[in-house]
Design an enzyme around this catalytic site. Sequence first.
Site, short mmCIF file in Angstrom:
data_model
loop_
_atom_site.label_atom_id
_atom_site.label_comp_id
_atom_site.label_asym_id
_atom_site.label_seq_id
_atom_site.Cartn_x
_atom_site.Cartn_y
_atom_site.Cartn_z
N MET A 49 -38.23 -14.33 36.15
CA MET A 49 -37.19 -15.29 35.77
C MET A 49 -37.75 -16.31 34.78
SD MET A 49 -34.73 -15.66 39.02
CE MET A 49 -35.55 -17.02 39.81
N GLY A 50 -38.94 -16.05 34.23
CA GLY A 50 -39.49 -16.92 33.20
C GLY A 50 -40.18 -18.16 33.71
N HIS A 53 -46.34 -18.43 34.66
CA HIS A 53 -47.63 -19.01 35.06
C HIS A 53 -48.62 -17.87 35.30
CE1 HIS A 53 -46.33 -17.76 39.03
NE2 HIS A 53 -45.26 -18.55 38.96
N HIS A 78 -47.52 -14.66 37.18
CA HIS A 78 -46.81 -13.66 36.37
C HIS A 78 -47.80 -12.90 35.47
CE1 HIS A 78 -43.57 -16.88 36.79
NE2 HIS A 78 -43.01 -15.83 37.35
N GLN A 133 -38.94 -9.99 49.27
CA GLN A 133 -38.38 -9.39 48.05
C GLN A 133 -39.11 -8.08 47.72
OE1 GLN A 133 -37.25 -11.55 44.32
NE2 GLN A 133 -39.27 -10.90 43.63
#
Length: 285
Positions: free
Chosen positions: A32-33, A36, A39, A156
Amino acid sequence: MATAVLRTVAEVKAWVAGLRREGRRLALVPTMGYLHEGHLSLMREGRSRADVVATSIFVNPTQFGPREDLSRYPRDLEGDVAKCASAGVDVVFAPEDPKAMYPPGYQTYVEVTDVSQGLCGDRRPGHFRGVATIVTQLLCLFRPEVALFGEKDYQQLQVIKALNRDLHLGADIIGMPTVREPDGLAMSSRNAYLSPEERKRALSLSRGLKAAQALLREGTREAGVLVGAVRRELEAAGLREDYVELVDAERLKPLALVEPGQSARLLVAAFSGTTRLIDNMPLAG
Ligand SMILES: Nc1ncnc2c1ncn2[C@@H]1O[C@H](COP(=O)(O)OP(=O)(O)OP(=O)(O)O)[C@@H](O)[C@H]1O
Ligand SMILES: CC(C)(CO)[C@@H](O)C(=O)[O-]
Ligand code: BAL
């Protein structure tokens, strides 16, 4: 090589078709951008497992509840593309508008039943239906050989493994360890919401989980005591608990005890100020 930015589904389809013609292996990192190191660790691992790496950056509206932070979720597309380039990402897919993924007439949603229940599934109704729907769309669109997700969002990860398996999507789903700040705080885009004081108090999540791991190493196996160790840290720091639960590591069913040889997971969600944070650690019996 410069990182290309695709803004529409049609552009992705054309790019993926080219990749297939060349027979190159693709790794996909959905995000989702507001990127950091957590990611970037997924992107680097993707680089080592495939010929080409794609990242999606999309604040997916269907996974946010009506009172959640969709409109204020942090965004920085320019900075994110530069970080992707530094991690060796070939293509960023950043849909120009939510309608790119949910055009008028859109009516297909994906529901993973068992592992979506409990934990965040109970506290954020509809959340995993939104996650499962967008991840299914992305896996169908990109058809990657490998897709990488973080263990920080542990439930998730189990939801995504289930939908990939049940719908025969054929990706190798890789779960990557949680990247932490030097003081133990799990990296998260939402950490940007924390004041210095709230950030300090947020350390109680990882401190509590580590205390529980230490107790297990010393022979304490009872869920009540292990969960209690986390609660004590949250209370001492003045955080409001959303949940603290000991579950089995795959099916996510509550455990009363960590049996010898068992893979268990201790998960916590709590509010530091108004910011909801999650964290988890393995407890191996
Ligand atoms: N600290 C981390 N270590 C490893 N992977 C992470 C970390 N934080 C997020 N990820 C993974 O990166 C992917 C994209 O997550 P996302 O963009 O929601 O980031 P986030 O930091 O978890 O954001 P949020 O604060 O909204 O939870 C997910 O697979 C997520 O599990
Ligand atoms: C997997 C994901 C990109 C789906 O929107 C999101 O839930 C996230 O960033 O973890
Ligand atoms: N990091 C998982 C996405 C979310 O909280 O909506």
